[in-house]
Structures are given as structure tokens and as C-alpha cells.
Enzyme design. Sequence first.
Site, PDB file in Angstrom:
ATOM      1  N   ASP A   3       4.176   6.021   6.394  1.00 53.51           N
ATOM      2  CA  ASP A   3       3.105   6.087   5.407  1.00 53.51           C
ATOM      3  C   ASP A   3       3.325   7.289   4.499  1.00 53.51           C
ATOM      4  O   ASP A   3       3.436   8.424   4.977  1.00 53.51           O
ATOM      5  CB  ASP A   3       1.750   6.181   6.125  1.00 53.51           C
ATOM      6  CG  ASP A   3       0.594   5.789   5.223  1.00 53.51           C
ATOM      7  OD1 ASP A   3       0.609   6.175   4.044  1.00 53.51           O
ATOM      8  OD2 ASP A   3      -0.317   5.095   5.710  1.00 53.51           O
ATOM      9  N   HIS A  40      -3.731   5.619   4.034  1.00 62.42           N
ATOM     10  CA  HIS A  40      -4.474   4.463   3.539  1.00 62.42           C
ATOM     11  C   HIS A  40      -3.823   3.154   3.985  1.00 62.42           C
ATOM     12  O   HIS A  40      -4.496   2.257   4.505  1.00 62.42           O
ATOM     13  CB  HIS A  40      -4.557   4.510   2.008  1.00 62.42           C
ATOM     14  CG  HIS A  40      -5.495   3.511   1.421  1.00 62.42           C
ATOM     15  ND1 HIS A  40      -5.111   2.242   1.050  1.00 62.42           N
ATOM     16  CD2 HIS A  40      -6.826   3.602   1.123  1.00 62.42           C
ATOM     17  CE1 HIS A  40      -6.151   1.598   0.549  1.00 62.42           C
ATOM     18  NE2 HIS A  40      -7.202   2.390   0.586  1.00 62.42           N
ATOM     19  N   ASP A  63       0.849  -1.187   0.000  1.00 60.16           N
ATOM     20  CA  ASP A  63       0.000   0.000   0.000  1.00 60.16           C
ATOM     21  C   ASP A  63       0.890   1.246   0.000  1.00 60.16           C
ATOM     22  O   ASP A  63       1.923   1.259  -0.666  1.00 60.16           O
ATOM     23  CB  ASP A  63      -0.927  -0.042   1.223  1.00 60.16           C
ATOM     24  CG  ASP A  63      -2.281   0.584   0.946  1.00 60.16           C
ATOM     25  OD1 ASP A  63      -2.312   1.807   0.731  1.00 60.16           O
ATOM     26  OD2 ASP A  63      -3.291  -0.133   0.943  1.00 60.16           O
ATOM     27  N   SER A  93     -11.267  -1.800  -0.303  1.00 62.82           N
ATOM     28  CA  SER A  93      -9.992  -1.739   0.416  1.00 62.82           C
ATOM     29  C   SER A  93     -10.160  -2.353   1.804  1.00 62.82           C
ATOM     30  O   SER A  93      -9.378  -3.205   2.233  1.00 62.82           O
ATOM     31  CB  SER A  93      -9.516  -0.287   0.573  1.00 62.82           C
ATOM     32  OG  SER A  93      -8.946   0.204  -0.596  1.00 62.82           O
ATOM     33  N   ALA A 115      -6.969  -7.867  -8.786  1.00 61.82           N
ATOM     34  CA  ALA A 115      -8.066  -8.760  -8.426  1.00 61.82           C
ATOM     35  C   ALA A 115      -8.364  -9.756  -9.538  1.00 61.82           C
ATOM     36  O   ALA A 115      -8.772 -10.891  -9.265  1.00 61.82           O
ATOM     37  CB  ALA A 115      -9.315  -7.941  -8.100  1.00 61.82           C
ATOM     38  N   THR A 164      -6.591   4.590  20.458  1.00 59.69           N
ATOM     39  CA  THR A 164      -7.997   4.985  20.336  1.00 59.69           C
ATOM     40  C   THR A 164      -8.947   3.919  20.856  1.00 59.69           C
ATOM     41  O   THR A 164     -10.142   4.173  20.998  1.00 59.69           O
ATOM     42  CB  THR A 164      -8.326   5.210  18.852  1.00 59.69           C
ATOM     43  OG1 THR A 164      -8.158   3.970  18.146  1.00 59.69           O
ATOM     44  CG2 THR A 164      -7.424   6.260  18.246  1.00 59.69           C
TER      45      THR A 164
END
Length: 444
Positions: A82, A91, A52, A242, A189, A106
Amino acid sequence: MAVLMVMATSSPGWASAYPRPLEQQWWFTTWGVQDRLWPITQGQGVTVAVLDTGVQASIPELSGVVLPGTNATGGGGDGRNDLDDAEYPGHGTGMASLIAAQGTGTGFVGVAPRVKILPIVTKGLVGAASAIRYAADHKAKVISLSQAKPGACPTDVQDAVGYALERDAVVVAGAGNDGATTNASMYPANCLGVLAVGAVDYKFRPWAQTQRQPYVTVAAPGAEVGSVLMDGKFHTSSGGTSSSTALTSAAVALVRSEFPKMSAREVVQRIIASARDVGAPGKDNQTGYGLIRPYRALTEKVPKNSPNPVFAGYDKWAGDKKESAAEGSKSNSSIPTAWRSLAILLIPAAVIIALIVFFTTRSRRRPAPAGFPHPGPYPPSGGPYPPPHEGVRSPPPGQAPVPPPAAHPQFIPREGAPPQGAPPPRQQPNPGSPDQWDAPDRRP
């Protein structure tokens, strides 16, 4: 008390080692993650490669989870930062948090919190083929690709998928998010051997934008699935394949953890066989064979003859490729034999012709006429003239020597162009956001 505390933090079946999920994590209820899955396994012993934008390893939710990876786009780094530059960036971090978040910041918890994440930057699917190979070489048992681009599966990506499957990895990819509009066929895919995932909502209905394509194999929660991004905060989302890809990768990791000796082929077969038929009856182009059910995949007995269309398609491709290579090798090996046969026929004939020419020329020779000087090493003037250099013709008087012809033609390429005869440089996809096809409404 000390013993109990150790058990609570070390026992793989002790669900209370992690906090209860956030209220927004509705898939925990759908799958019974904390009550049914975690007492069996939490993903220990499995590495999941996340291809990613990179993964922000420094946020509390992913503390101690992220391994050093790589940047397949050539930009440097080990994948633990990232590089997403979207409005709400992160992402890759969001996909990793869906898989393995620890709940320490969190309270957001991943489905398989004890796996290790191998981050590989493939922003915009640049370097996807080399990234898949890297993941397979670094012992990733699950390779998660929450990315897609329109078009047929590129040859190098298909070869890389085959490379990963032969090394016992399960490759998971998102089906795409423009099913309600262009509904294009998306790679990776649509690559053979890939477990392609569509998205459903909390009522098990196909998500409105999930792709409608024959390659869709299964479905997973994707609508209204938020995650923790690179700022370390939880963000809501309207949804996308995703997210369903990341959650499927987590579920596959749980199966691989519980059955470490089970091959990738058997794992995929088990995932398909235990899915719940949703959407249109039977196999359909939005949800494939249905919603994956991790608990059944972990506990049910799956017949060995259960359908496995993912590997059936791959096996046919791999078989055709081997057959083509064998035919090419056989054809090449026949060339020397043909030349040998031709040489056996031609060499005697060539010898006979040479003898005929030799004796015919000898019989026609006559002595030079009287008074005509026999040719010597010097010109008729009697002055010295150096013998010609090898490959250079002696010039007539007053002319410059003529250079010898080159053994092979020489080409001077244009500046910046490849030499003649060399293959053109491969064009990489234009770098861009890996989720151009997946633009969720992320709100802080």
C-alpha cells in the site's frame, strides 16, 4: 472429527469457518451476512480488482487473499504494497479488508472472504483507464473504484469501462463525498456503464455528505464504517462512499459466485431490482434505486424486463459510437471511388491537351541563326564546367551553389517540445491522495 474439521474449513456454506464480525461491523446485521449470505456463498471463484493505493498483502487479515497485480501509475511493483501516505495510511488496504478480510488478526471479517483481490495502484486516479483494462484482461469479475474526481468522464476512462463491460466485468465506483457542499459530478461514477454507489447509515438514512447526482444508482452502508488499514489494525471512520463502494463490490462478488454463468448485465439488473427504496420515495439522487440487499439478490427471481439503467445508458453510448465509426468508414471508402470517377474524366482530357501542346511547340521551332553556336554542355568560355548535380541549380560565376529544396518541409522543434504535427503529450492528473474527496476521521 477429522471429517467435520475438513468440512468446517472447506464447505462454502459453513459460516463458522470465519469468526463472528466485530461489534462495529453493523452491516453484517443489516445484511444478515453470517446467518443468511454465507450459508449460500462466501465469494469463492471470483476475483475482485481493487483500484486504489495498493493493498498491504502482508497483514494477517489478508493472508492468502491478495494476488499479484500492478502499478498503473508507472511506479513499479505488483500492487501488494500500500503506497498511501495519508495520516492514517492504507486506503486501498481498508477497501480490500471490507471485501475479503479473514478475521485472523483483529477479528475484522470481509463480506466475501473467499474472493481473491487483484490490487492495482491508481493513486489519485492516475492510470485509471489502463488499470480498468488490466483488471478486465486478468479476469476480474468485479472492478472496485473507491475513488472519485470532479469532472466529466474522460474519454479514455469511458472507453476502458466499455472494454471491461464487453469482457463481462461489473464496474463499481463511489458517488462522492461532497454532496453537502460543492456536490460536483464525479468520475468514474458518472461514466456510462458504472454502478455508482451512495452511502447510508445504520438507520438506512442517506449519509449527510453522500453526493446528490442523477448518476447514483444504489446505496450501501457507508456511515461509521471502519476497516483494517496497512498497519494491520482496525480503525474507525466517520464514513464515506469509498466504504459503500467496497461493500457493494463484495455483495456483487457474492452474486457472481452463486451464479457464475450470469452475465454482468444480469447481475447489475438483479442488484437494482432487489434494492430497498430508502431516502426520498422512488429513484432519488442520493440513494438511487435504494439500499442493496444481497440476500434478495441471491434468492429472488428477477423478471428479465426489469429496468437496467446502468446498461441502458452504456448501450446508447456504445451504439452511437459504432454508428459514428461506421459513418466515418463509409465516408472514407467513398473517397477512392470519387477519385476513380474523376480520373476517368481527366485522363483523356490531359492526353488531348498534351498532344496539342506538343504539336504547337514543334510547329514553332526554327533553326538557330547562322554564326550562333548551338548550345552545348559547356559554358561559352569553352572551359569545363561540371553538369549540375540533381536538384542543385548551376550558380552564376562567383556564387556558391544553391541547395535543393527539401522534399518535405523540415521543422526543428524547440528543445523539449514535440515535433510539428505530432499530438501533444497527454497530461496525467497530478498524483495525490485518491481520497482527497473522501477524508474520513480515522482514529486509531
